[in-house]
Scaffold this active site. Sequence first.
Site, PDB file in Angstrom:
ATOM      1  N   CYS A  12     -54.770   8.452  91.517  1.00  0.00           N
ATOM      2  CA  CYS A  12     -56.007   8.310  90.737  1.00  0.00           C
ATOM      3  C   CYS A  12     -56.109   9.415  89.685  1.00  0.00           C
ATOM      4  CB  CYS A  12     -57.212   8.369  91.670  1.00  0.00           C
ATOM      5  SG  CYS A  12     -58.798   8.413  90.797  1.00  0.00           S
ATOM      6  N   CYS A  15     -59.477  11.394  90.078  1.00  0.00           N
ATOM      7  CA  CYS A  15     -59.471  12.334  91.206  1.00  0.00           C
ATOM      8  C   CYS A  15     -58.565  13.531  90.917  1.00  0.00           C
ATOM      9  CB  CYS A  15     -59.011  11.635  92.481  1.00  0.00           C
ATOM     10  SG  CYS A  15     -60.086  10.262  92.972  1.00  0.00           S
ATOM     11  N   ASP A 403     -36.098  24.780  58.841  1.00  0.00           N
ATOM     12  CA  ASP A 403     -34.952  25.650  58.643  1.00  0.00           C
ATOM     13  C   ASP A 403     -33.906  24.827  57.876  1.00  0.00           C
ATOM     14  OD1 ASP A 403     -33.158  27.852  59.039  1.00  0.00           O
ATOM     15  OD2 ASP A 403     -32.192  26.669  60.595  1.00  0.00           O
ATOM     16  N   ASP A 597     -33.207  24.889  64.667  1.00  0.00           N
ATOM     17  CA  ASP A 597     -32.159  24.523  65.626  1.00  0.00           C
ATOM     18  C   ASP A 597     -32.431  25.074  67.012  1.00  0.00           C
ATOM     19  OD1 ASP A 597     -31.537  27.206  65.442  1.00  0.00           O
ATOM     20  OD2 ASP A 597     -29.726  26.905  64.253  1.00  0.00           O
ATOM     21  N   ASP A 601     -34.119  30.455  65.781  1.00  0.00           N
ATOM     22  CA  ASP A 601     -35.461  30.348  65.228  1.00  0.00           C
ATOM     23  C   ASP A 601     -36.558  30.417  66.289  1.00  0.00           C
ATOM     24  OD1 ASP A 601     -34.675  29.973  62.478  1.00  0.00           O
ATOM     25  OD2 ASP A 601     -33.947  28.017  63.090  1.00  0.00           O
TER      26      ASP A 601
END
Length: 701
Positions: A12, A15, A403, A597, A601
Amino acid sequence: MEKVFILKGLDCPNCSAKIEKEVGELEGITSSTVNLMKQTLTITLDEDMARSITPVIETIVHTHEPDVEVQEKDGVLSQEGEKDEEDTHRRILRLSAGAIVYIAIMILHAMIPFSDTAYLAGFVAAYFILGYDVLWQALRNITHGQIFDEHFLMSISTIGAFGIGEYPEAVAVMLFYQIGEWFQDMAVDRSRRSISGLMDIRPDVAHIRQDGKEITVAPDTIAIGSTIIVHPGERIPLDGQVISGSSLLDTRALTGESVPRRVHSGDTALSGCIAKDGVIEIKVSHTFGESTASKIIDLVQNAASRKAPTERFITRFCRYYTPFVVFSALLLGLVPPLFFGGLWADWLIRSFIFLVISCPCALVISIPLTFFSGIGAASRKGILVKGSNYLEALTQLGTVVFDKTGTLTKGVFCVTAIDSTDNFSKDTVLHLAALAESQSRHPIAQSIRQAWKNPIDTTTLSDYQELSGLGICVVYRGKEILAGNETLLHQKHITFTPSPAAGTKVYIAYGGSYAGCLHITDEIKEDSRQAIQGLKDAGVSQTVMLTGDAEDIGRTVSQKLGLDTYYAQLLPQDKVDRLEELDAHKQIGKKLAFVGDGINDAPVLARADVGIAMGGLGSDAAIEAADVVLMTDEPSKLVTAIRVARATKGIAWQNIVLALGIKGLLLILGALGMATMWEAVFGDVGVMILAVLNSMRALRA
C-alpha cells in the site's frame, strides 16, 4: 548508524508514506525511508537506540498494516513465496465467500421474502466476512489517535448505512472496496514484478575451470583475477576483460540498444550482457556485489525511495483533505435537520454517500505507482534515474550544460594532417612525435603512436621530461625533441609560424629547429547535433558547452552543433565557477542540468540541479556521482529521458484531475441528494481502478 527492516507483504503506497513519516518523527531517528519496491524500511538512528528500536518499528507498521511481517535485514524470512501464495488464496476465498453470501441473500429474499431479523442477519454475516479487517484496523487506528483515514471512512459510512436500513448498499460498499484494494495490490505487484523482471540481469551461476575441468559455482564466490567461461546464450555474471574468444553481446538489459556489439580479446565485458555466439573467457575485474549488473539493480530498486514533489504534495494534501471531508459530511448530516427542518434519514444518507465518495484512495495509490512505473520505463531504455524527484526535475530543464570530450565528442583522438618544413618530411615529423610521446599515457599521445604504426625503439631516448601544460622534451641521438604547444616552443626560443587551423595542434622541433605540426581532432558524435536540436524542440532555452580545450576548438564545435554559447580553456575548478554563474542566471522555476562523462566531472555533476552521466556503462564514477545515468554514448538519450519524464508527470496529473474532478462532481451531487450509494462506490473504487490503470501506462512511456 543505519538499520534496514524488511516489511514483507507491504503493497500500500498510502500506508508506506504513513509508516515513513511516523518512524521519521521518533526521537533519535534522523532519517526514515520506505522503499515500496524492495519492501524495506531504512532508518538512520543513534547507536544507543539500535537494540530497542525493533519493537517500536513493529508497533508502527502493524498499526497501519497488521499482516505485514517485520524483520531486520540480517534475518531471513522463511517460505516467502509460499506465504504470498497463501495470503492471495485466503483473500480470494474471503471475497468469494462474502460475495456468495451477499448474492444468495439478494436472490433468496426476492424469491422467498425473509423476516426482517433474518434479512438483517444475512447481510451482517456477509458484511463481517468482507469487512472485519477494515473495522478492526479502524478501531486500532482510533486507539492510536489516527482517526481520519480510509478505514475510518469505510467503517463509519457502512455502519451508518446499516443504521438507516440500507443493508444491501452497506455490504456492496465493503465488497467493492475490498475488490478495489485487491486490485491495488495486484497493480503494485505487477509494477514491481515488471521492474524486477527488467532488472533480472544477474545470473545465479558462473563457470570456471578447475583441475582441467569446467565446473559451475555461485558468482559471489569468485575472486577478482579469476577466469570465467561464458557460453553462447548465457548471461555474463561478472565484469572483466576478455582474454580469449570472441562473441556478439546483447546489451539491451544495460543500455536499451537492440544492436549487439562484438567483443574480442582485450575488450571489456560487463555483467548482465548475453553472449550470442562464440565461447569467451573473461578475467574478472569486479566482485559480484560491485559488478555493473548489481549496481544497476540496486540503483533502480532504491529509486523508489526518493519521492517527487508531486508525490509529497499528494501526501500533504491528503493529510488535510480527509479531516476536511469528514467534518463536511458531519455538517451535511446535522445542520439541515437541526436548522432547516430536513429529514434526518435523508440527510444522513447524503452524509454517508459523501464519506464514501471522498475516500482519497485513487490519489494516494496512483501517484506513487505512476512515478514507480516511469522509472521502470526509463531503465528499459538504458536511462537510470536515481529517484522520482530527479525524474520530475527533468521536466523542468531550462539550461543544459555539456562537457565536450567524451560527451559531445567521441573522446577518441586521431592525427588528421601533418605540416612539415622544407628540412623535414611528414614521415620524419610523425616519427619524431611518436618518439617523444612513446612513454605518455595521454589520449593524444596514444593517437600519435597509432598514426605511426611502426615499432618505437625507446633505447635511443634519454632525459625524458613531461612538462605539465606544455608538452614533452626528450633527447634522441644527442639532440632534443620538443613536442607540445606554442608556449613550449616560445620558451625554448624556437622560431616557427603558428598554424591558423582550428583544432588540437602538436608542434615538433628537433635539434633547435622547427620540424612541423600535427593536427589532431576529436570527432563529434553522430547524434550530438540531433540531441541539441531535440533539446531546443523540447523547450530547453539555453545549451552551453564547457571545455578545457583551446578557444578555437570550443568555437568550432559550438558552431557545428548549434550550441547557444561555450566557454573554453577551463580548468576543473573553472567549470564549477562557470556552472554557478549559469545557475545564478537561470530562469525562475527552471532547473539546470550538467552532462558529463562522470569520471572527471564529479564536482560539476554534484553542483548541478540534475547531474547526468553520459556513457556510464561500466563507469563506477558515473553511477556514483550522477543523478541520472545514460548508459550509452548517445547524447540524444537525454531527449528520450525528458520525454519519459514528461509523459510520467503528465499521467500523474491526469490522475489528479481525474480523481478530484469526478469526486468533486459526485460530492456535489451527493450533497444535493442526486447520487446513490452505488454511484458513491464508483466515486471511490471505480475512480481508483481507472487511476491505477492509467498509472500503468507509464511503464510504456
